[in-house]
Scaffold this motif. Structure first.
Motif, mmCIF file in Angstrom:
data_model
loop_
_atom_site.group_PDB
_atom_site.id
_atom_site.type_symbol
_atom_site.label_atom_id
_atom_site.label_comp_id
_atom_site.label_asym_id
_atom_site.label_seq_id
_atom_site.Cartn_x
_atom_site.Cartn_y
_atom_site.Cartn_z
ATOM 1 N N TYR A 176 0.816 -1.225 0.000
ATOM 2 C CA TYR A 176 0.000 0.000 0.000
ATOM 3 C C TYR A 176 0.845 1.269 0.000
ATOM 4 O O TYR A 176 0.320 2.378 -0.088
ATOM 5 N N VAL A 231 -8.379 -1.402 4.671
ATOM 6 C CA VAL A 231 -7.699 -2.435 3.888
ATOM 7 C C VAL A 231 -6.184 -2.426 4.123
ATOM 8 O O VAL A 231 -5.513 -3.442 3.948
ATOM 9 N N VAL A 288 -5.657 -4.800 6.820
ATOM 10 C CA VAL A 288 -5.982 -6.145 6.333
ATOM 11 C C VAL A 288 -4.804 -6.723 5.553
ATOM 12 O O VAL A 288 -4.429 -7.889 5.729
ATOM 13 N N SER A 329 -12.945 -5.626 7.580
ATOM 14 C CA SER A 329 -12.859 -4.292 6.975
ATOM 15 C C SER A 329 -14.237 -3.642 6.795
ATOM 16 O O SER A 329 -14.335 -2.549 6.251
ATOM 17 N N PHE A 337 -14.547 -5.118 -0.986
ATOM 18 C CA PHE A 337 -13.277 -5.506 -0.373
ATOM 19 C C PHE A 337 -12.267 -5.924 -1.434
ATOM 20 O O PHE A 337 -11.119 -5.489 -1.425
ATOM 21 N N LYS A 369 -10.997 -2.867 -3.435
ATOM 22 C CA LYS A 369 -10.054 -2.053 -2.659
ATOM 23 C C LYS A 369 -8.732 -2.794 -2.447
ATOM 24 O O LYS A 369 -7.652 -2.202 -2.502
ATOM 25 N N PHE A 370 -8.823 -4.080 -2.183
ATOM 26 C CA PHE A 370 -7.612 -4.878 -1.962
ATOM 27 C C PHE A 370 -6.725 -4.833 -3.210
ATOM 28 O O PHE A 370 -5.508 -4.661 -3.121
#
Length: 272
Positions: free
Chosen positions: A98, A164, A167, A187, A194, A197-198
């Motif tokens: 990220y 996320v 996560v 999340s 999900f 976004k992941f």
């Protein structure tokens, strides 16, 4: 061959959310034999600076092309091979997935399986950073220059941390064994939201990312002579040895037996 040096340097506390560690690989070729280097599938991206020597990448066609002097190696689902015929020195900045959207403002998915040079990726700022790192007199100065640049990236962006982020961290800490439905619930997102976004923040689907992280947990068993391949496979969460061998070959280009025997190409730094 002359001794190879490989070591890691922890980031400062204010960068530890985004930088896992800095690493240095140096080698003086004592003879005329070229050195082959191999990168494997990885759920994390890294910045790479060749402060001494530049590698050629060996393409699947067995032709070679000059690699960058500095650039970003995006998170990847396959291996790459490189060769050099002279002494070399590399500094890497191993990032959390990220970090790409957080620091550079682009989706991690845009960098997946890509290796842009720093000027292509960051424009004039990238060219200036490369020059300063290349001219630095030692590793501490290189780390300082790169760290200051990353702090500037953080200041220039309003970095908010969606659920996320934690996560993705959970998947890494669990060595890829965390259950995807549990993560989606954690999340507070629908499964579809999900997964979207992941992908944006890690560069891969949750399932593929988990497979790559699990593969890395197996890689880290290198040098453990106490365990058989079967034991390593089960402890790393593979259902059976054939799944383990399939993923290992897909992500590294090597059979696990070759890797754990110490005979695999470009793995000399693991013995340092």
């Amino acid at each position: 061959m002359a001794a190879m040096k490989y070591f890691t340097i922890p980031p400062s506390a204010d960068l530890a959310r985004y930088v896992r560690f800095f690493w240095v690989l140096e080698h003086d070729l004592a003879d005329s034999e070229p050195y082959f280097h191999r990168t494997m599938a990885d759920g994390c991206a890294e910045m790479v600076f060749h402060f001494k020597g530049v590698f050629d990448e060996i393409l699947r066609s067995n032709e070679t092309e000059r690699s960058f002097r500095s650039g970003i190696h995006g998170q990847s689902r396959s291996f790459r091979r490189f060769v050099i015929g002279q002494d070399f020195g590399i500094m890497g900045v191993y990032l959390y997935p990220y970090a790409i959207p957080a620091l550079f403002g682009i989706s991690a998915a845009e960098l997946s399986n890509q290796m842009p040079d720093l000027t292509t990726f960051l424009g004039r700022e990238g060219a200036e950073l490369e020059e300063r790192v290349m001219l630095a007199g030692d590793h501490a100065r290189r780390v300082g220059i790169i760290s200051d640049f990353l702090r500037k990236c953080i200041r220039s962006r309003d970095v908010h941390e969606p659920a996320v982020f934690s996560v993705i961290g959970s998947v890494i800490r669990s060595n890829g064994l965390a259950r995807i439905p549990d993560l989606a619930a954690q999340s507070f997102l629908s499964t579809r939201q999900f997964e979207r976004k992941f992908l944006a923040f890690s560069g891969f689907s949750p399932k593929l990312f988990s497979r790559i992280i699990r593969f890395h947990s197996a890689l880290n068993e290198y040098g453990n002579k106490e365990k058989s391949l079967t034991e390593i496979a089960y402890e790393c969460g593979y259902y059976d040895q054939s799944h383990f061998i399939h993923d290992f070959k897909a992500f590294s280009g090597e059979h696990p037996k070759t890797y754990f025997s110490g005979e695999a190409e470009g793995m000399g730094y693991r013995d340092v």
